[in-house]
Design an enzyme around this catalytic site. Structure first.
Site: not given
Length: 384
Positions: A119, A196, A233
């Protein structure tokens, strides 16, 4: 031991458990044994020169009569930031490009078809600080920024799909920022991007200061090597996030992350592995390593004293399969490349055995969730 002094769970087991028992311990912890890949000696020599760990494993599937094996090799890259966080932005990006280029070269020697970086790989994970400069200067265009152009060259040179998670500067929508993964085809073309979906508000992870939850849904990318998705994540904590990538057809879901030992290390071996089982797909969990010290102190809002670092990023990247097996993890302290050979036929084979997709009551869940998000929702609780 939350720091770098403890190399890995695997090394600890091998040091202290007799060989006769170790195999059974690993079977219980990791499922069916994964075969070690016979990677070229020159790959290990290059990894040694560049000072990163190299491991390789293969997942097997049953032989079928009508389908040939669908073999793909994926590469997972974990790394620390090579320069201090107060070094000039351009120098930090250049140093990271150089570091990653050397690892990708080794991945190519190992026959990797799809590679994924961690990430926000082009920068320190500065989203704890709540400061804007210089951290927002690391943001780039997903379509034609310098990192995307750099990755396009790598993809075309090595006939390799590249998954490049960056801080995106969205010039088409008021220069706002997103936490984004750019997917670049092995032809060198930008295949697309994903963002994300879930933004943490946990301790030092003050990421909502920089970007909002993604607005692109759960895209899946068709590549010559299989259908892939990127669950960035914090999305790994949300089972429905994994599910939607799977519903859209993902066979491999990458989870590029940046997470620290004190917060999540006990969850790390479980979540991506469970997602692989539940969704009949392969999952690839990637975490950075090291400690990143920042120039100014910051607080977390949790009554801890002001500090200049997140804590220890513990690496431990691994790949999990739909049959519940997984590779050993990479080191907790070193840069590394994990190469995993997948037979994608295993996805359907596990689907046929466990029938999670067939027995999932999605229409019932959809109806109940549609009601649950209404402001006047009343939970179904029966009382005497």
């Amino acid at each position: 031991m939350a720091g770098a002094e403890w190399e890995s769970l695997e090394q600890c087991l091998e040091k202290h458990i007799p060989p006769a028992e170790l195999r059974e311990v690993k079977r219980i912890l990791y499922g069916k044994e994964t075969r070690k890949l016979d990677l070229p000696s020159r790959a290990f020599e290059a990894a040694s020169r560049e000072e990163f760990e190299l491991q390789g494993y293969a997942f097997e599937a049953a032989e079928e009569q009508l389908r040939p094996p669908r073999i793909v090799r994926v590469g997972l890259v974990q790394n620390r930031t090579p320069l201090p966080t107060d070094a000039p932005v351009a120098e930090q990006v250049t140093a990271l490009h150089k570091c990653i280029e050397a690892i990708v070269e080794v991945a190519a020697v190992c026959g990797v078809n799809i590679i994924c970086f961690q990430e926000a790989w082009t920068m320190p994970f500065a989203f704890c600080t709540r400061e804007k400069l210089p951290w927002t200067e690391f943001a780039e265009s997903a379509e034609d920024g310098p990192t995307t152009r750099f990755c396009q060259k790598l993809a075309k040179k090595h006939d390799m799909v590249v998954v490049s998670p960056i801080l995106e500067r969205d010039g088409e929508h008021g220069d706002i920022l997103w936490n984004t993964a750019v997917v670049i085809s092995n032809s060198g073309a930008v295949l697309g991007k994903t963002r994300k979906n879930h933004i943490p508000r946990v301790g030092d992870f003050n990421e909502s200061t920089y970007y909002m939850e993604g607005n692109l849904g759960h895209p899946v990318f068709q590549t010559p090597f299989g259908r892939i998705a990127v669950n960035i994540c914090y999305g790994r904590h949300h089972p429905l996030n994994w599910l939607m990538y799977s519903i859209n057809g993902a066979e491999i879901i990458f989870n590029p992350s940046a997470t620290i030992g004190a917060l999540s290390e006990s969850l790390w071996p479980i979540e991506a592995r469970n997602a692989a089982i539940a969704n009949h797909c392969f999952t690839c969990a990637i975490n950075r390593v090291g400690v990143e010290h920042f120039p100014n102190e910051f607080t977390s809002g949790d009554r801890k004293k002001a500090h200049r670092d997140f804590g220890y990023f513990y690496g431990s990247s691994y790949v999990a399969a739909p049959d519940g097996s997984r590779t050993p993890g990479l080191s907790r302290s070193r840069n590394g490349l994990l190469v995993a050979e997948l037979n994608l036929n295993l996805c359907r084979q596990m689907n046929d055995i466990w029938n999670f997709k067939m027995t999932g009551r999605y229409e019932m869940y959809a109806q109940e969730l549609a009601e649950a998000v209404k402001p006047n929702y009343s939970p179904t609780i029966l009382k005497e």
